[in-house]
Motif scaffolding. Structure first.
Motif, PDB file in Angstrom:
ATOM      1  N   THR A 122      -8.958  17.653  59.076  1.00 35.52           N
ATOM      2  CA  THR A 122      -8.846  17.473  60.522  1.00 35.52           C
ATOM      3  C   THR A 122      -7.529  16.765  60.845  1.00 35.52           C
ATOM      4  OG1 THR A 122      -9.886  15.296  60.468  1.00 35.52           O
ATOM      5  CG2 THR A 122     -11.349  17.210  60.677  1.00 35.52           C
ATOM      6  N   GLY A 123      -7.230  16.639  62.137  1.00 36.02           N
ATOM      7  CA  GLY A 123      -6.024  15.927  62.535  1.00 36.02           C
ATOM      8  C   GLY A 123      -6.003  14.495  62.039  1.00 36.02           C
ATOM      9  N   ARG A 140      -3.040  20.230  65.035  1.00 39.85           N
ATOM     10  CA  ARG A 140      -3.850  19.043  64.754  1.00 39.85           C
ATOM     11  C   ARG A 140      -2.992  17.779  64.628  1.00 39.85           C
ATOM     12  NH1 ARG A 140      -6.962  21.916  59.647  1.00 39.85           N
ATOM     13  NH2 ARG A 140      -7.364  23.898  60.713  1.00 39.85           N
TER      14      ARG A 140
END
Length: 567
Positions: free
Chosen positions: A121-122, A146
């Motif tokens: 994820t970011g 992201r």
């Protein structure tokens, strides 16, 4: 001929696999005398393959000459940006031709390449960028979607280079330099100027990479790898094949480059270290897939006449069990090998019988930059639950995890490994480094035994071993029993809480297409093969393969929720 006898022949003075003693970063170990000194030398070897196809991705085809020209152009650009030896440059992208270009551009400058997990994820990507202190990130559009919203929280990040941006625009992308503006599109790399890489004064034992551990528990740690760690895999892989041929008495395979299907991410050491390094040396062709799909893989094997496939066991299972497998000509397959996760004995037999290919398995980890042990062919068919013997430059020990005393042959304990493939340390993490790297050995956290011929058998991760009322249960043993059932192609055993016994084994399985088995069928199957206390008390079925991280490890924590309160 035993493995030790083959080793004596292959590693004799003047032989191709001659070894030398090296002292580096506080450790003394054996190393391959004839390995390339560093990645700059390896890049020049790759350049010599010229018009041979190197990278294939969908309709993009890149020769070794084109790859080298693009890497040289990108290295010059990074140098113009002020990238210096020791600076960290992150790569965050899928398996695309730009990945090997960027990897060699960064590392031959003497900078440290930080491959980031493209599944992250970011927030996870930001964690990797921040903990490594990356000055530059080279990322594809999906990863930048992201990363860029979190740019204010990345104080060390000075430059962003974007690949495959498509129509992305807006304030976040204003400062992004399009990689295509520096090196063009993959299909046009051959038209770039012919120039040398601006190779720094590289040392074999200087840092080259930070690969993050899989992080199945706690935060991922950055394993600080060296040029020697990476190039060691070139001769380690060749040694395994030479040893197997010598011991079998069979004729060696025909010389020449091979075509390999790369189905594991390049940000994992299996693909980058064990596959990419040897491929550049040998002039192999690598076929990338945007994402894994067994049906598409079968079509690629036929179209590209792929010789080498594998990655992790679940990939091999999916190829074998795919309902359309017999529609494709898979006769080009010579070897199907894997590592990174335990495999079922039946998989070994099916690879040989169904594909007519040589099965292979190996053991390693992020901290060993891939290969430490390997086993192929007849050896593997005879010992399908083994991950093989250590390559000649590696050593193994089995240690009591409490007393740290060596255990006798055949006893199960924690596996320790040493050799030129073991990384320097964890990046900026002295406490974890001190706990894991001890007197030149890496504590692996795997539970294993070694037999009197030197073959290693990994029975479990230490944290995955179950203790039921004082009795140890190795999850891999129960999983292998389940895998032997003809309907099962994916299985995991976990512990669920019990009020008096502490925990009991439970299982999650995925069945082959068109196959059927009930919970009781599988419990009876295991009971006929293992002691009663090892039989899963509950079994859940998933309609798809079990969840894994990008390195092929089953996410057992996610599976516990299937059992609710443990019933």
């Amino acid at each position: 001929m035993t493995p030790d006898q083959a080793k004596a022949v292959l590693c004799a003075a003047g032989a191709p696999f001659e070894m030398e003693t090296v002292t580096a970063h506080g450790r003394t170990f054996r190393a391959w005398k004839n390995a390339p000194a560093h990645l700059g030398v390896l890049a020049q070897i790759g350049r010599s393959h010229g018009a041979r196809e190197f990278l294939i991705h969908e309709d993009e085809r890149v020769t070794y000459d084109g790859w080298f020209r693009a890497a040289a152009a990108l290295a010059a650009h990074l140098s113009d940006l002020g990238v210096q030896p020791g600076d960290r440059v992150a790569l965050a992208m899928r398996n695309v031709p730009e990945w090997p270009v960027a990897f060699f551009a960064v590392t031959t400058l003497g900078a440290i390449c930080v491959p980031l997990n493209a599944w992250w994820t970011g927030g996870e990507l930001a964690y990797g960028l921040n903990t490594a202190g990356c000055r530059v990130v080279i990322a594809d559009g999906e990863r930048l979607d992201r990363i860029l919203p979190l740019r204010d929280g990345l104080p060390a990040l000075e430059h962003v280079i974007g690949a495959r941006l498509g129509a992305r625009a807006g304030a976040d992308f204003e400062a992004v330099v399009a990689l295509e503006s520096v090196i063009g599109r993959p299909q046009d790399y051959g038209a770039l100027p012919d120039r040398d890489l601006p190779v720094a004064d590289l040392d074999p034992d200087q840092a080259a990479t930070i690969f993050y551990t899989s992080g199945t528990t706690g935060h991922p740690k950055g394993a600080l790898g060296t040029h020697r760690n990476l190039v060691t895999n070139i001769l380690s892989g060749a040694y395994v094949r030479a040893s197997a041929t010598l011991r079998s008495g069979d004729a060696p395979p025909a010389p020449g480059p091979r075509t390999a299907l790369v189905s594991v991410p390049m940000f994992h050491v299996t693909a980058c270290s064990a596959v990419l390094m040897g491929s550049v040396f040998a002039g192999n062709t690598l076929v990338f897939m945007r994402r894994w799909d067994a049906g598409a893989a079968l079509a690629l094997i036929e179209r590209e006449r792929i010789n080498l496939a594998g990655g992790v066991p679940t990939i091999a299972w999916q190829l074998l069990e795919h309902p359309d497998r017999e529609k494709y000509d898979l006769s080009s397959l010579e070897s199907v090998s894997y590592g990174g996760a335990p495999s079922a004995p039946d998989l070994v037999r099916k690879i040989a019988h169904v594909f007519g290919a040589v099965p292979g398995n190996g053991w390693g980890m992020t901290e060993t930059m891939a290969t430490v042990t390997n086993i192929i062919g007849a050896d593997y068919l005879a010992r399908p639950d083994s991950c093989g013997t250590p390559v000649a430059v590696a050593d193994l020990r089995v240690v009591d995890p409490d007393t740290l005393a060596d255990l006798p042959t055949g006893a199960v304990g924690e596996l320790w490994a040493s050799g030129p493939m073991v990384v320097k340390a964890y990046w900026n993490n002295p406490d974890a480094t001190a706990q894991t790297f001890v007197d030149g050995w890496v504590r692996t956290g795997d539970l294993a035994r070694i037999d009197d011929e030197g073959y290693c058998y990994v029975v479990d991760r230490a944290k995955d071993m179950l203790i039921r009322g004082g009795e140890n249960i190795y999850s891999a043993e129960v999983e292998n029993a389940l895998y032997d059932h003809p309907a099962v192609i994916d299985a995991a055993v976990i512990g669920i809480a019990h009020p008096t016994l502490g925990e009991e084994p439970a299982a999650v399985v995925h069945l082959a297409p068109g196959q059927a088995a009930s919970e009781q069928d599988l419990r009876d199957w295991v009971a006929a093969r293992l002691a009663a206390f090892k039989v899963p008390v509950a079994i859940r079925f998933l309609p798809e393969t079990l969840p894994r991280n990008a390195n092929g490890k089953i996410l057992k924590r996610e599976l516990k929720a299937l059992f609710g309160d443990g019933s």
